[in-house]
Motif scaffolding. Structure first.
Motif, PDB file in Angstrom:
ATOM      1  N   LEU A  24       4.886  19.256  -1.160  1.00 44.77           N
ATOM      2  CA  LEU A  24       4.209  18.574  -0.051  1.00 44.77           C
ATOM      3  C   LEU A  24       3.259  17.500  -0.572  1.00 44.77           C
ATOM      4  O   LEU A  24       3.183  16.399  -0.020  1.00 44.77           O
ATOM      5  N   THR A  25       2.546  17.835  -1.644  1.00 44.17           N
ATOM      6  CA  THR A  25       1.642  16.857  -2.255  1.00 44.17           C
ATOM      7  C   THR A  25       2.418  15.617  -2.679  1.00 44.17           C
ATOM      8  O   THR A  25       2.022  14.483  -2.398  1.00 44.17           O
ATOM      9  N   SER A  26       3.573  15.839  -3.354  1.00 40.56           N
ATOM     10  CA  SER A  26       4.407  14.712  -3.780  1.00 40.56           C
ATOM     11  C   SER A  26       4.811  13.854  -2.587  1.00 40.56           C
ATOM     12  O   SER A  26       4.765  12.625  -2.654  1.00 40.56           O
ATOM     13  N   LEU A  27       5.207  14.541  -1.521  1.00 39.84           N
ATOM     14  CA  LEU A  27       5.670  13.829  -0.336  1.00 39.84           C
ATOM     15  C   LEU A  27       4.539  12.982   0.254  1.00 39.84           C
ATOM     16  O   LEU A  27       4.714  11.801   0.570  1.00 39.84           O
ATOM     17  N   LEU A  28       3.368  13.607   0.365  1.00 38.62           N
ATOM     18  CA  LEU A  28       2.220  12.920   0.943  1.00 38.62           C
ATOM     19  C   LEU A  28       1.804  11.724   0.078  1.00 38.62           C
ATOM     20  O   LEU A  28       1.608  10.609   0.580  1.00 38.62           O
ATOM     21  N   VAL A  29       1.708  11.957  -1.235  1.00 36.94           N
ATOM     22  CA  VAL A  29       1.273  10.898  -2.141  1.00 36.94           C
ATOM     23  C   VAL A  29       2.291   9.747  -2.133  1.00 36.94           C
ATOM     24  O   VAL A  29       1.919   8.576  -2.063  1.00 36.94           O
ATOM     25  N   ALA A  30       3.592  10.106  -2.178  1.00 37.06           N
ATOM     26  CA  ALA A  30       4.614   9.063  -2.209  1.00 37.06           C
ATOM     27  C   ALA A  30       4.597   8.269  -0.908  1.00 37.06           C
ATOM     28  O   ALA A  30       4.699   7.030  -0.918  1.00 37.06           O
ATOM     29  N   ALA A  31       4.436   8.969   0.236  1.00 40.19           N
ATOM     30  CA  ALA A  31       4.387   8.259   1.515  1.00 40.19           C
ATOM     31  C   ALA A  31       3.180   7.322   1.548  1.00 40.19           C
ATOM     32  O   ALA A  31       3.286   6.158   1.966  1.00 40.19           O
ATOM     33  N   GLY A  32       2.039   7.811   1.098  1.00 41.38           N
ATOM     34  CA  GLY A  32       0.843   6.971   1.059  1.00 41.38           C
ATOM     35  C   GLY A  32       1.040   5.759   0.166  1.00 41.38           C
ATOM     36  O   GLY A  32       0.656   4.645   0.514  1.00 41.38           O
ATOM     37  N   ALA A  33       1.670   5.990  -0.979  1.00 40.64           N
ATOM     38  CA  ALA A  33       1.897   4.887  -1.917  1.00 40.64           C
ATOM     39  C   ALA A  33       2.815   3.824  -1.294  1.00 40.64           C
ATOM     40  O   ALA A  33       2.592   2.626  -1.476  1.00 40.64           O
ATOM     41  N   VAL A  34       3.818   4.286  -0.529  1.00 36.76           N
ATOM     42  CA  VAL A  34       4.728   3.337   0.117  1.00 36.76           C
ATOM     43  C   VAL A  34       3.957   2.464   1.104  1.00 36.76           C
ATOM     44  O   VAL A  34       4.117   1.236   1.123  1.00 36.76           O
ATOM     45  N   VAL A  35       3.105   3.102   1.903  1.00 33.29           N
ATOM     46  CA  VAL A  35       2.344   2.348   2.900  1.00 33.29           C
ATOM     47  C   VAL A  35       1.452   1.308   2.210  1.00 33.29           C
ATOM     48  O   VAL A  35       1.471   0.120   2.555  1.00 33.29           O
ATOM     49  N   ILE A  36       0.692   1.756   1.202  1.00 33.89           N
ATOM     50  CA  ILE A  36      -0.195   0.827   0.484  1.00 33.89           C
ATOM     51  C   ILE A  36       0.621  -0.310  -0.125  1.00 33.89           C
ATOM     52  O   ILE A  36       0.278  -1.493  -0.005  1.00 33.89           O
ATOM     53  N   CYS A  37       1.730   0.062  -0.738  1.00 38.33           N
ATOM     54  CA  CYS A  37       2.566  -0.924  -1.423  1.00 38.33           C
ATOM     55  C   CYS A  37       3.069  -1.982  -0.445  1.00 38.33           C
ATOM     56  O   CYS A  37       2.944  -3.188  -0.703  1.00 38.33           O
TER      57      CYS A  37
END
Lengths: 318, 281
Positions: free
Chosen positions: B77-90
């Motif tokens: 879940l952490t991976s999913l959350l972090v990756a989703a956040g990174a996509v948005v920022i990116c």
């Protein structure tokens, strides 16, 4: 996994964008500011996450860091001490050597096999496209996961590679990753496996761009397959080959994930590279100064290579 | 080819050749896929432990997966959350920049493109080395936001280059027409440019996701506690602690490889576009 973009790629498009926007350039100063507003966040981000670390690493390499530094906030300057310590340690020399062997070995294998597969997939046969895209999976899986999986496969006593070789009565319990003389070789093999798909896909794309007529003419002249490959395929593919090798170099020379997951730099430091040594110094020994020294060497190698590449690229274009 | 002028005999030879090629292609695929098959196979035989694992799972034992879920579920879940956040920022940072570099005539735009390309030369461990002390002083160590930012840096240069290459081809007239209609610069960007660039946005987003999901280095270096632990870090610590329990290590590995597999099947054309578009075109 990593994908990178090359300078060669963007040059032509950069020109078109400038000429396309010329007529509409007369705007007020406020407008120009608003335009910079689109670009500024990204520039600031890249300055913070790429520019700042470059500068900071140079400064850090002249500072004394100890495990206490992050509580006290004190990292006094210590001149060339870190540089002397790092260069005086035999481990630095061997890590440098391993990095070069690892990079050259990986690139040779990835490129050679990738090119062979790209040529193979030029053949017309059913399911060609499906097979070509499925082959990408090893490259898309997180590198740590690949490292862990191979760690199990290469296990001396219970790994499947040795059981497989045992079926043919060879490779009697080969210590793939547990022997200092073999571990670097094994790490290179695994990295070749990871890099083949990327090389194959890009080279395949390059092959598709070569005009069919050239091959037809060669066939009419009765050229052999090898002759056709040497006189048409290779020269026409040269720009793409350069791109693949440069991108491969950049991502291979700094590798960290795979080695940590597969061997942790061991056994007996036999797979320690500049990347893992930076990590060990900074994040295991908490000597960020020494880590910065090794990191700077790593940057220097990349920079020299980049300059070399840009030169070659420019003279080729003219 | 000379053979193509031949009559039926030639054709059937050609057909035979294409089936032979298919067989060779399948063999190549099987060899390349074997390690991943082995991952799945080992995951399904958790009882084998340290003894040799059978070539095929004789019966499906999912206890490795159950264990992996209970140990690594939160990390996934952490991976999913972090990756989703990174996509948005990116995307939020890269898309406007790509548009600006593609369509505005700004002095220095070329140098910015060049600088973006050069960032890929900077080794991640060097970034981590400097970032760590900066993160300590800003309180970003062991934080989701800190890791999202660092992971976004893996995708931003790539996203800028990729989307810019696409946005260059948007005709000037389309943008001017929108502005003549009274749309502001931002509205033009959001309502005209972004929808037109949909494919390149998806491609950039997918790769940003995969980069962040696969990240191990920032997870390892920018976290000192277990507060934020993505699955890549979880698996790495697993092999340190439970080397005997390969079944659940492999099950966790299978779970962490799933996003790549799903994207490869569902978003194949975007993946292909990202690899070739980002590096050669």
């Amino acid at each position: 996994m990593s994908t990178t973009t090359s300078p060669a790629a963007s040059v032509p498009t950069a020109r078109t964008s400038v000429s396309a926007t010329q007529p509409a350039a007369r705007r007020t100063r406020g407008n120009k500011l608003a335009q910079w507003g689109f670009i500024a966040p990204a520039v600031a981000f890249m300055a913070l996450f790429f520019g700042y670390p470059l500068v900071r690493n140079v400064v850090m390499s002249f500072q004394s860091y100890t495990p206490k530094t992050f509580f006290t906030g004190e990292a006094p300057f210590n001149g060339l001490d870190n540089w002397r310590t790092v260069f005086g340690d035999d481990l630095f020399g061997s890590a440098l050597g391993h990095t070069l062997i690892f990079t050259v070995g990986s690139l040779a294998g990835q490129f050679g096999i990738g090119l062979a597969l790209a040529v193979f997939f030029r053949r017309r046969f059913p399911l060609n496209g499906v097979l070509r895209s499925l082959i990408l999976l090893p490259w898309l899986v997180p590198m740590v996961v690949s490292g862990v999986v191979w760690r199990r496969i290469l296990d001396q006593d219970t790994g499947v590679l040795n059981s497989f070789l045992g079926l043919f009565g060879v490779g009697d319990a080969t210590p793939w990753i547990s022997s200092p003389s073999l571990a670097l070789f094994s790490v290179i093999m695994v990295n070749i496996w990871i890099g083949i798909p990327f090389n194959m896909v890009i080279l395949y794309g390059g092959l598709q761009e070569i005009p069919k007529e050239l091959y037809e003419a060669a066939a009419l002249d009765g050229a052999s397959a090898w002759r056709t490959f040497r006189s048409i395929t290779l020269p026409m593919l040269r720009p793409v080959i350069t791109v693949v090798l440069v991108l491969g170099f950049m991502s291979t020379v700094k590798i960290l994930d795979l080695i940590l997951a597969l061997t942790d730099g061991g056994p007996a430091d036999s797979t320690q590279t500049l990347g893992t040594l930076t990590y060990q110094n900074s994040f295991v020994q908490l000597d960020f100064g020494a880590g910065a020294v090794v990191g700077n060497v790593l940057i220097l190698i990349s920079a020299v290579f980049a300059v070399f590449y840009l030169r070659a690229n420019r003279s080729e274009g003219k | 080819m000379a053979t193509s002028s031949m009559l039926p005999a030639g054709k059937s030879r050609k057909q035979r050749r294409s089936w032979g090629s298919l067989a060779a292609g399948i063999v190549i695929l099987l060899i390349m896929m074997f390690p991943l098959y082995w991952m799945l196979n080992t995951a399904l035989q958790p009882k084998a432990g340290l003894v040799e694992v059978g070539w095929v799972p004789t019966h499906f034992d999912f206890s490795g997966f159950t264990k992996a879920f209970s140990d690594q579920g939160t990390n996934l879940l952490t991976s999913l959350l972090v990756a989703a956040g990174a996509v948005v920022i990116c995307l939020v940072i890269a898309a406007p920049c790509a548009y600006g570099l593609a369509q505005f005539r700004l002095p220095g735009a070329k140098s910015i493109v060049f600088g973006t390309l050069i960032t890929q030369m900077v080794p991640g461990i060097v970034v981590a080395n400097a970032l760590y002390s900066a993160y300590v002083s800003m309180g970003l160590v062991n934080s989701y936001f800190g890791l999202m930012l660092a992971d976004a840096s893996l995708g931003i240069p790539f996203a800028i280059i990729l989307m810019r290459a696409f946005m260059v081809s948007i005709p000037r007239e389309v943008i001017e027409a929108a502005e003549v209609d009274g749309a502001g610069r931002i509205r033009t960007f959001v309502q005209v440019v972004l929808p037109m660039s949909r494919n390149s946005l998806i491609t950039a987003g997918l790769f940003a996701f995969l980069f962040a999901w696969s990240d191990f280095m920032f997870a390892l270096t920018l976290n000192t506690t277990d507060a934020v632990k993505p699955v890549t870090l979880g698996i790495y610590q697993y092999i340190g602690a439970h080397v005997g329990d390969w079944g659940s290590v492999m099950a966790a590995s299978v779970l962490s490889a799933i996003p790549a597999a799903i994207l490869l099947v569902l978003a194949q054309k975007y993946i292909a576009a990202g690899i070739t578009g980002g590096s050669v075109k």
